[in-house]
Design a protein around this motif. Structure first.
Motif, PDB file in Angstrom:
ATOM      1  N   VAL A 137      52.311 -75.311  -5.388  1.00 24.55           N
ATOM      2  CA  VAL A 137      53.214 -74.690  -6.358  1.00 24.55           C
ATOM      3  C   VAL A 137      53.110 -73.175  -6.212  1.00 24.55           C
ATOM      4  CG1 VAL A 137      53.801 -74.421  -8.792  1.00 24.55           C
ATOM      5  CG2 VAL A 137      52.947 -76.623  -7.948  1.00 24.55           C
ATOM      6  N   TYR A 138      54.266 -72.519  -6.041  1.00 26.46           N
ATOM      7  CA  TYR A 138      54.327 -71.066  -5.958  1.00 26.46           C
ATOM      8  C   TYR A 138      55.083 -70.530  -7.165  1.00 26.46           C
ATOM      9  CZ  TYR A 138      53.138 -71.877  -1.039  1.00 26.46           C
ATOM     10  OH  TYR A 138      52.534 -72.276   0.118  1.00 26.46           O
ATOM     11  N   ASN A 146      56.115 -64.381  -1.880  1.00 26.01           N
ATOM     12  CA  ASN A 146      57.490 -64.218  -2.335  1.00 26.01           C
ATOM     13  C   ASN A 146      58.322 -65.434  -1.933  1.00 26.01           C
ATOM     14  OD1 ASN A 146      60.424 -63.193  -1.533  1.00 26.01           O
ATOM     15  ND2 ASN A 146      59.671 -61.927  -3.212  1.00 26.01           N
ATOM     16  N   ILE A 147      59.064 -65.999  -2.884  1.00 31.38           N
ATOM     17  CA  ILE A 147      59.796 -67.234  -2.637  1.00 31.38           C
ATOM     18  C   ILE A 147      60.798 -67.070  -1.501  1.00 31.38           C
ATOM     19  CG2 ILE A 147      61.310 -68.958  -3.667  1.00 31.38           C
ATOM     20  CD1 ILE A 147      58.483 -68.942  -4.774  1.00 31.38           C
ATOM     21  N   ARG A 148      61.494 -65.957  -1.496  1.00 29.37           N
ATOM     22  CA  ARG A 148      62.501 -65.737  -0.445  1.00 29.37           C
ATOM     23  C   ARG A 148      61.848 -65.662   0.930  1.00 29.37           C
ATOM     24  NH1 ARG A 148      65.328 -61.316   1.790  1.00 29.37           N
ATOM     25  NH2 ARG A 148      67.546 -61.730   2.145  1.00 29.37           N
ATOM     26  N   ASP A 149      60.695 -65.008   1.017  1.00 29.30           N
ATOM     27  CA  ASP A 149      59.992 -64.918   2.290  1.00 29.30           C
ATOM     28  C   ASP A 149      59.469 -66.281   2.733  1.00 29.30           C
ATOM     29  OD1 ASP A 149      60.496 -62.235   2.332  1.00 29.30           O
ATOM     30  OD2 ASP A 149      58.504 -61.633   1.625  1.00 29.30           O
ATOM     31  N   TRP A 249      61.503 -82.835   8.846  1.00 28.13           N
ATOM     32  CA  TRP A 249      61.052 -84.029   8.123  1.00 28.13           C
ATOM     33  C   TRP A 249      59.619 -83.887   7.621  1.00 28.13           C
ATOM     34  CZ3 TRP A 249      65.482 -86.066   7.559  1.00 28.13           C
ATOM     35  CH2 TRP A 249      66.388 -86.173   8.617  1.00 28.13           C
ATOM     36  N   ARG A 250      59.055 -82.705   7.676  1.00 30.92           N
ATOM     37  CA  ARG A 250      57.652 -82.506   7.346  1.00 30.92           C
ATOM     38  C   ARG A 250      57.444 -81.652   6.112  1.00 30.92           C
ATOM     39  NH1 ARG A 250      52.925 -82.651  10.451  1.00 30.92           N
ATOM     40  NH2 ARG A 250      54.135 -82.986  12.334  1.00 30.92           N
ATOM     41  N   VAL A 251      58.246 -80.599   5.959  1.00 27.64           N
ATOM     42  CA  VAL A 251      58.080 -79.636   4.868  1.00 27.64           C
ATOM     43  C   VAL A 251      59.311 -79.661   3.972  1.00 27.64           C
ATOM     44  CG1 VAL A 251      57.756 -77.214   4.281  1.00 27.64           C
ATOM     45  CG2 VAL A 251      56.626 -78.155   6.294  1.00 27.64           C
ATOM     46  N   VAL A 252      59.085 -79.697   2.679  1.00 23.34           N
ATOM     47  CA  VAL A 252      60.164 -79.651   1.708  1.00 23.34           C
ATOM     48  C   VAL A 252      59.892 -78.497   0.744  1.00 23.34           C
ATOM     49  CG1 VAL A 252      61.386 -80.855  -0.139  1.00 23.34           C
ATOM     50  CG2 VAL A 252      60.544 -82.142   1.829  1.00 23.34           C
ATOM     51  N   LEU A 253      60.876 -77.614   0.602  1.00 24.81           N
ATOM     52  CA  LEU A 253      60.792 -76.540  -0.387  1.00 24.81           C
ATOM     53  C   LEU A 253      61.824 -76.819  -1.462  1.00 24.81           C
ATOM     54  CD1 LEU A 253      60.526 -73.290   1.790  1.00 24.81           C
ATOM     55  CD2 LEU A 253      58.673 -74.572   0.714  1.00 24.81           C
ATOM     56  N   CYS A 254      61.401 -76.763  -2.695  1.00 21.97           N
ATOM     57  CA  CYS A 254      62.317 -76.997  -3.809  1.00 21.97           C
ATOM     58  C   CYS A 254      61.940 -76.041  -4.920  1.00 21.97           C
ATOM     59  CB  CYS A 254      62.202 -78.440  -4.300  1.00 21.97           C
ATOM     60  SG  CYS A 254      63.274 -78.843  -5.687  1.00 21.97           S
ATOM     61  N   GLY A 255      62.940 -75.349  -5.451  1.00 23.09           N
ATOM     62  CA  GLY A 255      62.631 -74.391  -6.504  1.00 23.09           C
ATOM     63  C   GLY A 255      63.847 -73.735  -7.085  1.00 23.09           C
ATOM     64  N   SER A 256      63.635 -72.625  -7.756  1.00 23.00           N
ATOM     65  CA  SER A 256      64.699 -71.981  -8.531  1.00 23.00           C
ATOM     66  C   SER A 256      65.317 -70.796  -7.833  1.00 23.00           C
ATOM     67  CB  SER A 256      64.143 -71.528  -9.892  1.00 23.00           C
ATOM     68  OG  SER A 256      63.069 -70.623  -9.710  1.00 23.00           O
ATOM     69  N   TYR A 257      64.870 -70.486  -6.586  1.00 24.22           N
ATOM     70  CA  TYR A 257      65.425 -69.306  -5.913  1.00 24.22           C
ATOM     71  C   TYR A 257      66.906 -69.532  -5.617  1.00 24.22           C
ATOM     72  CZ  TYR A 257      66.626 -65.894  -2.399  1.00 24.22           C
ATOM     73  OH  TYR A 257      67.250 -64.908  -1.719  1.00 24.22           O
TER      74      TYR A 257
END
Length: 257
Positions: A137-138, A146-149, A249-257
Motif C-alpha cells: 500500500v502506497y 510518488n504514485i505517478r512515478d 500478468w504479474r504486477v497490478v497497480l490500483c489506486g486514486s491517481y
C-alpha cells in the motif's frame, strides 16, 4: 389517529437510525423496488414524475442533482421507438419488456455480455500463477514513492503485456511511456477508457499529433458501466470510475491517481 403512512426502505431506515430507542434491524440487501420505480419514472417522465413516484412510495430523494442530470442526459429510447421495417405492425425487434414478469430485476436483466478476451493474451504465459502473491500500500503523502512515478516505472519495466483502465486519460507523459513500450519494445498495450472519456483522449492525441500509424501495437477501447433498463425499455449506461494497470500478468497497480 393519523392514517398509516407507507414508508420506503431508505426512509424507514433513516427514521429508525435517528431514533436512539429503536432496536437496530438486520441489514437488508434485497432489491429496492421503490428505488427502481422512481428511477423508471425519472427515465420515462422526467424529474416531476420522479418526485411523484417518491411521494407515492414514501421514499426519500436518493439521487443527487448531478446523478439526476446524468441519467436524463444519457437516457436512450427503447428499440420499439425506432421505425421498424415493415411499418408499425412489425413491432419491436428487441426485448419485449411487457412480456417480462413484474418481479424481474431490470438492472441485472439489462447487463450486456462482456467482450471476448483477446486470444493471444489469454494464451500468454502467466508467471503470477506460480509466484507467491503480495500486496503493498502506497500513500500519496509518501514523497519517496510518488504514485505517478510508480506508474511510469511499472510501464518502463513491462516487457510483454500492458493493460490500463482509466476513466479519463489526458497525461501526455504517461502516454509517451505507453507509446515507447509499444513501438520500441514490442509490448502489447490495451487501453480501456470510460465511454465518456474518449473525447478527451482523442483531444490529447490531436494536440500531440498522434495518429493511427503511431498506435499499431496499441488497442484503445471504450467501455461503459452497468446498463440500467426501465420496464418501458428506456435505458442508460453508468460510468467507469476506476483506475488500474496490469503489467505482464504479474504486477497490478490500483489506486486514486
Amino acid at each position: 389517529m393519523s392514517p398509516f403512512r407507507h414508508l420506503g426502505k431508505i426512509q424507514k431506515r433513516l427514521e429508525d437510525v435517528k431514533n436512539q430507542w429503536v432496536r437496530p434491524a438486520r441489514a437488508d440487501f434485497s432489491n429496492h423496488e421503490s428505488a427502481r420505480l422512481a428511477t423508471d419514472a425519472l427515465l420515462d417522465g422526467g424529474f416531476e414524475a420522479y418526485g411523484r413516484a417518491l411521494s407515492q412510495e414514501g421514499e426519500v430523494d436518493f439521487l443527487s442533482s448531478e446523478e439526476v442530470q446524468y441519467i436524463r442526459a444519457q437516457a436512450r429510447e427503447p428499440p420499439c421507438a425506432l421505425d421498424a421495417p415493415g411499418g408499425a405492425e412489425a413491432g419491436p425487434q428487441g426485448l419485449d419488456a411487457c412480456s417480462l414478469q413484474s418481479g424481474t430485476y431490470f438492472p441485472v436483466a439489462s447487463e450486456v455480455s462482456e467482450p471476448a478476451p483477446m486470444l493471444a493474451w489469454a494464451a500468454a504465459e502467466k508467471p503470477y500463477l506460480k509466484d507467491k502473491s503480495s500486496a503493498t500500500v502506497y500513500f500519496q503523502t509518501d514523497k519517496h514513492n510518488n504514485i505517478r512515478d510508480l506508474v511510469r516505472r511499472c510501464i518502463s519495466r513491462t516487457s510483454q503485456v500492458l493493460v490500463i483502465l482509466m476513466d479519463e486519460f489526458t497525461d501526455v507523459e504517461i502516454f509517451c511511456d505507453i507509446l515507447e513500450a509499444a513501438n520500441k519494445r514490442g509490448v502489447c498495450v490495451c487501453v480501456l477508457l470510460d465511454r465518456g472519456g474518449v473525447r478527451l483522449f482523442q483531444e490529447m492525441c490531436d494536440k500531440v499529433r498522434v495518429c493511427d500509424s503511431h498506435l499499431k501495437n496499441v488497442s484503445v477501447r471504450s467501455v461503459a458501466g452497468v446498463v440500467y433498463c426501465a420496464k418501458s425499455g428506456r435505458k442508460f449506461a453508468g460510468q467507469i470510475r476506476e483506475k488500474f494497470l496490469i503489467s505482464d500478468w504479474r504486477v497490478v497497480l490500483c489506486g486514486s491517481y
